[in-house]
Design a protein around this motif. Structure first.
Motif, PDB file in Angstrom:
ATOM      1  N   ALA A 106      -3.317  -1.830  -0.297  1.00 22.53           N
ATOM      2  CA  ALA A 106      -3.930  -0.564   0.093  1.00 22.53           C
ATOM      3  C   ALA A 106      -5.425  -0.652  -0.182  1.00 22.53           C
ATOM      4  O   ALA A 106      -5.875  -1.451  -1.008  1.00 22.53           O
ATOM      5  CB  ALA A 106      -3.304   0.586  -0.686  1.00 22.53           C
ATOM      6  N   ALA A 123      -3.097   2.723   3.648  1.00 25.66           N
ATOM      7  CA  ALA A 123      -2.017   3.127   2.740  1.00 25.66           C
ATOM      8  C   ALA A 123      -2.462   4.103   1.654  1.00 25.66           C
ATOM      9  O   ALA A 123      -3.168   5.074   1.954  1.00 25.66           O
ATOM     10  CB  ALA A 123      -1.319   1.897   2.175  1.00 25.66           C
ATOM     11  N   ASP A 124      -2.087   3.852   0.373  1.00 22.85           N
ATOM     12  CA  ASP A 124      -2.074   4.932  -0.612  1.00 22.85           C
ATOM     13  C   ASP A 124      -3.193   4.911  -1.654  1.00 22.85           C
ATOM     14  O   ASP A 124      -3.001   5.373  -2.782  1.00 22.85           O
ATOM     15  CB  ASP A 124      -0.718   4.985  -1.319  1.00 22.85           C
ATOM     16  N   GLU A 141      -3.871   9.065   2.774  1.00 21.54           N
ATOM     17  CA  GLU A 141      -2.451   9.311   3.008  1.00 21.54           C
ATOM     18  C   GLU A 141      -1.628   9.361   1.722  1.00 21.54           C
ATOM     19  O   GLU A 141      -0.416   9.560   1.773  1.00 21.54           O
ATOM     20  CB  GLU A 141      -1.883   8.208   3.909  1.00 21.54           C
ATOM     21  N   LEU A 145       2.540   9.755   1.221  1.00 23.14           N
ATOM     22  CA  LEU A 145       3.231   8.506   0.901  1.00 23.14           C
ATOM     23  C   LEU A 145       3.889   8.579  -0.471  1.00 23.14           C
ATOM     24  O   LEU A 145       4.962   8.011  -0.678  1.00 23.14           O
ATOM     25  CB  LEU A 145       2.247   7.338   0.963  1.00 23.14           C
ATOM     26  N   GLN A 184       6.454  -3.995   8.952  1.00 24.12           N
ATOM     27  CA  GLN A 184       5.005  -4.130   8.986  1.00 24.12           C
ATOM     28  C   GLN A 184       4.584  -5.307   9.856  1.00 24.12           C
ATOM     29  O   GLN A 184       3.611  -5.221  10.613  1.00 24.12           O
ATOM     30  CB  GLN A 184       4.476  -4.295   7.560  1.00 24.12           C
ATOM     31  N   LEU A 190       3.381   0.700   7.852  1.00 24.55           N
ATOM     32  CA  LEU A 190       2.012   1.002   7.468  1.00 24.55           C
ATOM     33  C   LEU A 190       1.085  -0.166   7.777  1.00 24.55           C
ATOM     34  O   LEU A 190       1.454  -1.325   7.587  1.00 24.55           O
ATOM     35  CB  LEU A 190       1.933   1.279   5.963  1.00 24.55           C
ATOM     36  N   LEU A 192      -1.805  -2.468   6.618  1.00 24.34           N
ATOM     37  CA  LEU A 192      -2.190  -2.857   5.267  1.00 24.34           C
ATOM     38  C   LEU A 192      -3.346  -3.842   5.295  1.00 24.34           C
ATOM     39  O   LEU A 192      -3.491  -4.638   6.227  1.00 24.34           O
ATOM     40  CB  LEU A 192      -1.004  -3.497   4.537  1.00 24.34           C
ATOM     41  N   ARG A 204      -6.757   4.217   9.088  1.00 23.78           N
ATOM     42  CA  ARG A 204      -6.986   5.660   9.164  1.00 23.78           C
ATOM     43  C   ARG A 204      -8.463   5.921   8.941  1.00 23.78           C
ATOM     44  O   ARG A 204      -9.063   5.355   8.018  1.00 23.78           O
ATOM     45  CB  ARG A 204      -6.155   6.372   8.103  1.00 23.78           C
TER      46      ARG A 204
END
Length: 284
Positions: A106, A123-124, A141, A145, A184, A190, A192, A204
């Motif tokens: 991430a 990701a997170d 996110e 998540l 993936q 997601l 990555l 994103r």
């Protein structure tokens, strides 16, 4: 230009490599949180290829971000991921050219462009942005998540009879992780950070106001857990605490919750007893 007010990066355990990184250069800053499939033998780093990836990307961003790409985070990250892939493939034996065993991660990358802040997220990881009027925006996110991952952790902890400290060794966890990695690879999961430069096209992106005096906190999920998993405080409280007392007391509180309050993951289901905990606090 950003002024770094504080930074911290703690491994989740003294027995394991820290697979996070963070940094800043001119009008750019980033936080990186990488991982590797459990049991994968390292080839790029003595302890973990995830550690290698985090450090490689952070170092290349330090070298490239401030003098290239005209604020284009997608092109910048695609370039760095291509470099990482080339370096990895030059060392990896043929049998290691397998997506399942590649390090991934991430990441949040930010760039100040005038009075706006561009935020790109894999990701997170999270960007908390405190405006001069005291309001705080949460960008990324991670909250959604986290809801999914916590529910899945509760399911797998129950099915395996494990604790967060041992669940990644269980067959049910590894089967779930294998399926997720395969999705993936097929572009269905997601996007990555990693060795697939095409993933940069699925970053994103969000733009938020960033006037002089704006404060930005970039965090790995091991740090944002104080807000989005442990509910110890809200985003505004997190920013106020960071500005008043610095990042170390916050990281220490996360460790206290993980190791003393809920080591078994009953209150806060998760896949690690303690995660790597990284954050960088900046002022525009």
């Amino acid at each position: 230009m950003f002024t770094v007010l504080d930074r911290i990066s703690w491994p989740g355990s003294p027995d394991k490599a820290n697979e996070d990184a963070c940094g800043a250069s001119d009008d750019w800053a980033w936080v990186i949180d990488t991982s590797i499939f459990p049991g994968t033998e390292p080839i790029m780093n003595d302890r973990s290829d995830a550690t290698w990836l985090a450090r490689f990307v952070s170092e290349r961003l330090s070298d490239l971000a401030a003098r290239a790409y005209d604020g284009d985070g997608v092109t910048l990250l695609r370039h760095v991921m291509e470099e990482a892939r080339t370096a990895f493939m030059a060392r990896a034996a043929e049998e290691r050219h397998d997506f399942l065993t590649w390090p991934v991660g991430a990441m949040t990358l930010v760039h100040r462009n005038g009075n706006m802040l561009d935020v790109w997220t894999f990701a997170d990881t999270t960007a908390f942005v405190r405006q001069p009027d005291g309001s705080v925006l949460t960008v990324g996110e991670a909250p959604d998540l986290r809801t999914f991952e916590s529910a899945k952790a509760a399911e797998l902890l129950s099915a395996s009879g494990c604790t967060p400290k041992t669940v990644n060794e269980s067959p049910v966890f590894q089967a779930w992780l294998t399926d997720r990695r395969q999705r993936q690879k097929q572009g269905r999961g997601l996007a990555l950070l990693g060795l697939d430069p095409a993933a940069a096209d699925r970053l994103r992106h969000q733009s938020v106001p960033c006037e002089d005096g704006t404060v930005i906190l970039l965090t790995s999920d091991g740090f944002s857990a104080l807000v989005d998993l442990y509910a110890e405080m809200d985003a505004k409280g997190l920013m106020e605490a960071a500005l008043i007392s610095g990042l170390e007391p916050l990281a220490a509180r996360a460790r206290e919750i993980e190791t003393q309050v809920d080591p078994g993951g009953k209150l806060y289901p998760r896949f690690k007893e303690s995660d790597d905990t990284t954050a960088i606090l900046l002022r525009a």
